[in-house]
Design an enzyme around this catalytic site. Structure first.
Site, short mmCIF file in Angstrom:
data_model
loop_
_atom_site.label_atom_id
_atom_site.label_comp_id
_atom_site.label_asym_id
_atom_site.label_seq_id
_atom_site.Cartn_x
_atom_site.Cartn_y
_atom_site.Cartn_z
N ASP A 91 -84.86 68.69 -66.39
CA ASP A 91 -85.50 70.01 -66.38
C ASP A 91 -85.95 70.35 -64.95
O ASP A 91 -86.41 69.49 -64.21
CB ASP A 91 -86.69 70.02 -67.34
CG ASP A 91 -86.25 69.64 -68.74
OD1 ASP A 91 -85.92 70.54 -69.52
OD2 ASP A 91 -86.17 68.42 -69.02
N ASP A 109 -102.76 79.32 -82.21
CA ASP A 109 -103.10 79.96 -80.94
C ASP A 109 -102.78 81.43 -81.02
O ASP A 109 -102.83 82.02 -82.10
CB ASP A 109 -102.37 79.23 -79.79
CG ASP A 109 -103.20 79.22 -78.52
OD1 ASP A 109 -103.24 80.26 -77.85
OD2 ASP A 109 -103.83 78.18 -78.24
N ASP A 157 -86.85 78.22 -73.14
CA ASP A 157 -87.17 76.79 -73.16
C ASP A 157 -87.92 76.38 -74.43
O ASP A 157 -88.34 75.23 -74.56
CB ASP A 157 -88.01 76.43 -71.92
CG ASP A 157 -87.55 75.12 -71.26
OD1 ASP A 157 -86.53 74.55 -71.71
OD2 ASP A 157 -88.23 74.67 -70.32
N ASP A 195 -89.94 81.79 -100.32
CA ASP A 195 -90.30 80.43 -100.75
C ASP A 195 -91.56 80.42 -101.62
O ASP A 195 -92.03 79.36 -102.03
CB ASP A 195 -90.46 79.49 -99.55
CG ASP A 195 -91.61 79.87 -98.64
OD1 ASP A 195 -92.18 80.98 -98.83
OD2 ASP A 195 -91.95 79.08 -97.74
N ASP A 197 -98.40 85.28 -88.61
CA ASP A 197 -99.42 85.96 -87.81
C ASP A 197 -100.62 86.21 -88.72
O ASP A 197 -100.62 87.15 -89.52
CB ASP A 197 -98.86 87.27 -87.26
CG ASP A 197 -99.88 88.02 -86.41
OD1 ASP A 197 -101.09 87.70 -86.48
OD2 ASP A 197 -99.47 88.95 -85.69
N ASP A 215 -98.70 89.42 -90.72
CA ASP A 215 -97.27 89.68 -90.87
C ASP A 215 -96.48 88.45 -90.46
O ASP A 215 -97.05 87.46 -89.97
CB ASP A 215 -96.85 90.92 -90.07
CG ASP A 215 -97.06 90.75 -88.58
OD1 ASP A 215 -96.63 89.71 -88.02
OD2 ASP A 215 -97.67 91.64 -87.95
N HIS A 227 -101.53 82.68 -73.96
CA HIS A 227 -102.13 81.35 -74.09
C HIS A 227 -101.31 80.44 -75.00
O HIS A 227 -101.07 79.27 -74.70
CB HIS A 227 -103.55 81.53 -74.63
CG HIS A 227 -104.41 80.31 -74.58
ND1 HIS A 227 -104.47 79.41 -75.63
CD2 HIS A 227 -105.24 79.83 -73.63
CE1 HIS A 227 -105.32 78.44 -75.32
NE2 HIS A 227 -105.80 78.67 -74.10
N ASN A 253 -82.33 70.55 -70.66
CA ASN A 253 -81.50 71.76 -70.68
C ASN A 253 -81.42 72.37 -69.28
O ASN A 253 -81.06 73.53 -69.13
CB ASN A 253 -82.04 72.77 -71.70
CG ASN A 253 -83.45 73.24 -71.37
OD1 ASN A 253 -84.11 72.65 -70.50
ND2 ASN A 253 -83.90 74.27 -72.04
N SER A 297 -107.84 73.49 -73.04
CA SER A 297 -106.72 74.18 -73.70
C SER A 297 -105.40 73.52 -73.38
O SER A 297 -104.51 73.47 -74.23
CB SER A 297 -106.64 75.64 -73.24
OG SER A 297 -107.50 76.45 -73.96
CA LIG Z 1 -93.10 82.62 -97.51
CA LIG Z 2 -86.57 72.54 -70.32
#
Ligand SMILES: [Ca+2]
Ligand SMILES: [Ca+2]
Ligand SMILES: [Ca+2]
Ligand SMILES: [Ca+2]
Length: 667
Positions: A104, A137, A146, A166, A178, A183, A192, A206, A348
């Site tokens: 990376d 978060d 990434d 489900d 969310d 939603d 953040h 990658n 954090s």
């Molecule tokens: Ca569901």
């Molecule tokens: Ca990477």
């Protein structure tokens, strides 16, 4: 805290990191064997059918074979083969280390990943796709190049069809949910959360960007933080429950508050009960006062170390409620706009790295419980013992590789035992109120116990507690606490022993009432040059052993104290006893003693109320004795913590508080 653009490199990375010694990686079930060449064609499983061997391969080119032995029989089989005249040599299967180096782009700069030995851990485990870390978060940039490959996919849910396919109660929760806007699109509208997600599981090898600590595992976007950066319990609570119900192994929670929510507490307890490990940032207030959700019992609280020294970074909260630490300054990770930063910081940033370590452990040890993973992380830490904080974090800085060795059984045993505090640490039960009679025999009095909090108390160690030489019955114990029953309370020495060896002792003082000493003490703002020394062992009794706190360079001393686990059978009146003296004060110094009232709703959620404000004593030690307000139970949190603050003004440029005793007497 907002991510800092990549151009703002905050500080030079930590140089010359000394690796911790690794345990040899002996394969628990495999041996390499050289047999007489005339027997090349005969499987060892047939030659020694009595040993239950499985021959994995046999290379006549060199004469060596590999065999798998029955579980737990490695050394016995090795000895048996060594005695067999046809066997010329037997070797253990000891792993080499390829010193893994990802490709990376920013990997060479990711000092924080090597600091916690993540790259050594990757030789063993990079994380399984089936192991999921919920990023509780502000959401995740779902198409970040990434991160996109490592997003959790809820296989039972079809995205964007407006249906709860489900049947889990959430519509279109394909990559998470969310919980702020209710939603199925948990995109990051703040930044953040995307930074936290990258520290856990940015894609490795990658060629672009960074790598997470557990790049083979997945992150679920549980958006519980609003675009404003606020984390309301109304969003956090369903997030915890969702993580538990969906079977997520870990949740990473980089937010904190001084508001103790009974509802949030119930949610995190449920999350834990479903097998999820909540990893929570301790917070960035440079304070010993406990914050939530980090100090809920189920949370693994994470403090932060710096990027130039493997020590507490100035803003990290600290104290006996902080479990482990991880780097929290100058972190390389993903950000909004498909971009990267070199400057993510805070507890954090420390928290998701520990969540990543937890994901590695769940991956390496399928079926491991959250308690086992938590214990392995804690017990394999590099201890951090720094003046003037002492044990500012209970276990130390995490080491991913050592934690993996621990969960895989390559290392074992208990960490050195240590007593952090005891509550109560003196006094006598309220005999008059609970004597035989109205309440009957063996009522509350017999339930009274002293909680001894520390580390290294787990089975199979034997733990003994005695008072004045007489053993106290141990009602129960966990790996970090012992409950010793108090049936008689003379003055005398309390001694805690592990496996017969003395761990710590303290003097039990007679009542009236029960005595609870300050368990944590510090100055409020260490950036100003103020410093503190000592802890509860200096503060629990009047003995001339002092806790000290210096001024902030501007003539004010601000010292904070927590008194924890104040949970007596009865709590009618509580009196603060504060014996102290000052050196180097200027003219007219005023000493103010305050109590934290966290039940008020002013920002930041609580407020300080004044217990005492008077001229500071300057003519030697004297004791302030002041009662807490009526209904003293209203001023402690559910864990029984009282928060206290001493502010001394006009302290002069070299003022020093010397506190011999700071404790609560409960009647
Ligand atoms: Ca569901
Ligand atoms: Ca990477
Ligand atoms: Ca759907
Ligand atoms: Ca003392």
């Amino acid at each position: 805290m907002l991510p800092v653009p990549l151009v703002l490199l905050l500080a030079a990375p930590l140089q010359g990191h000394a690796r911790t010694a690794e345990a040899p990686r002996v394969h628990p079930r495999r041996l390499l064997v050289l047999v007489e060449r005339a027997l090349d064609a005969t499987p060892l499983s047939a030659l020694r059918a009595d040993l239950g061997l499985v021959e994995l391969w046999n290379l006549p080119q060199i004469g060596w074979r590999a065999v798998e032995v029955p579980a737990g029989r490695l050394e016995a089989v090795r000895a048996e083969l060594a005695r067999d005249a046809r066997v010329l040599a037997v070797e253990r299967d000891v792993a080499g280390k390829p010193a893994y180096t990802p490709n990376d782009f920013y990997w060479p700069s990711q000092w924080h990943s090597t600091q916690i030995d993540a790259d050594l851990a990757w030789d063993t485990e990079k994380g399984e796709p089936s192991v999921v870390v919920g990023i509780m978060d502000t959401g995740i940039q779902l198409d970040h190049p990434d991160l996109v490959a490592n997003l959790w996919v809820n296989a039972g849910e079809i995205a964007g069809n407006g249906q709860d396919d489900d049947g889990n109660g959430y519509i279109d929760d394909r990559n998470g949910y969310d919980f702020v806007n209710l939603d199925g699109n948990p995109s990051d509208d703040h930044g953040h959360g995307t930074a936290c997600a990258g520290l856990v599981a940015a894609t490795q090898d990658n060629s672009i960007g960074v790598t997470g600590v557990a790049p083979g595992s997945r992150v679920a976007a549980l958006k519980v933080g609003a675009a404003s950066g606020y984390f309301f319990p109304s969003a956090v609570i369903p997030g915890f429950v969702y993580a538990g119900d969906m079977g997520l192994e870990v949740v990473s929670c980089s937010f904190y508050s001084d508001f103790d929510s009974a509802a949030e507490r119930a949610a995190i307890a449920y999350c834990w009960s479903q097998g999820t490990l909540p990893v929570v940032a301790a917070g960035n207030e440079d304070s010993v006062l406990p914050f939530f959700p980090a100090s809920y019992a189920e949370a693994l609280a994470v403090g932060a170390t710096g990027n130039t020294l493997d020590q507490r970074v100035w803003f990290s909260n600290h104290g006996s409620w902080v479990g482990v630490a991880s780097p929290g300054l100058g972190l390389y990770t993903t950000t909004l706009g498909s971009s990267y930063t070199s400057g993510f910081a805070g507890t954090s940033g420390a928290c998701p790295q520990v969540a990543g370590v937890a994901a590695l452990l769940f991956s390496a040890a399928p079926g491991a419980t959250n308690a086992a993973v938590r214990a392995a992380i804690e017990d394999s830490c590099v201890p951090l013992d720094e003046a003037p904080y002492g044990k500012w974090v209970q276990y130390g800085r995490v080491d991913a590789d050592a934690a993996l060795d621990r969960i895989l059984g390559f290392t074992s045993g208990s960490v050195a035992a240590r007593l952090s505090f005891a509550a109560p640490c003196g006094g006598e039960p309220p005999r008059a109120k609970h004597a035989e009679g109205a309440l009957g025999q063996n009522q509350n009095r017999s339930l009274l116990a002293s909680e001894l909090v520390g580390v290294g108390f787990e089975a199979p160690n034997t733990i003994d507690v005695s008072l004045a030489g007489a053993p106290l019955f141990v009602l129960g114990r966990e790996r970090d606490s012992v409950l010793a029953r108090l049936t008689r309370t003379p003055a005398g020495l309390v001694e805690l022993r592990r496996n017969g060896a003395l761990v710590s002792s303290f003097s039990w003082e007679a009542g009236p009432g029960l005595l609870y000493a300050a368990t944590d003490g510090s100055v409020a703002d260490t950036t100003s040059g103020a410093a503190a020394s000592g802890n509860w062992h200096q503060l629990y009794r009047q003995d001339g052993l002092n806790f000290t706190a210096t001024d902030d360079g501007a003539g004010t001393i601000v010292a904070e104290f927590a008194v924890r686990a104040v949970n007596p059978p009865a709590l009618n009146t509580v009196t603060l006893e504060f014996r102290r003296d000052y050196d180097g004060l200027g003219g007219g110094p005023l000493e103010t003693v305050e109590l934290y009232d966290w039940t008020t709703d002013s920002y930041p959620y609580g407020s300080w109320i004044t217990l005492s404000s008077a001229a500071a004593p300057t003519a030697g030690f004297s004791t302030l004795s002041v009662s807490l307000p009526a209904n003293p139970g209203a001023y402690r949190d559910y864990l029984g913590t009282y928060y206290l603050r001493v502010t001394t003004s006009s302290a002069g440029a070299s003022g020093v508080l010397k506190a011999d005793l700071l404790r609560l007497r409960v009647l």
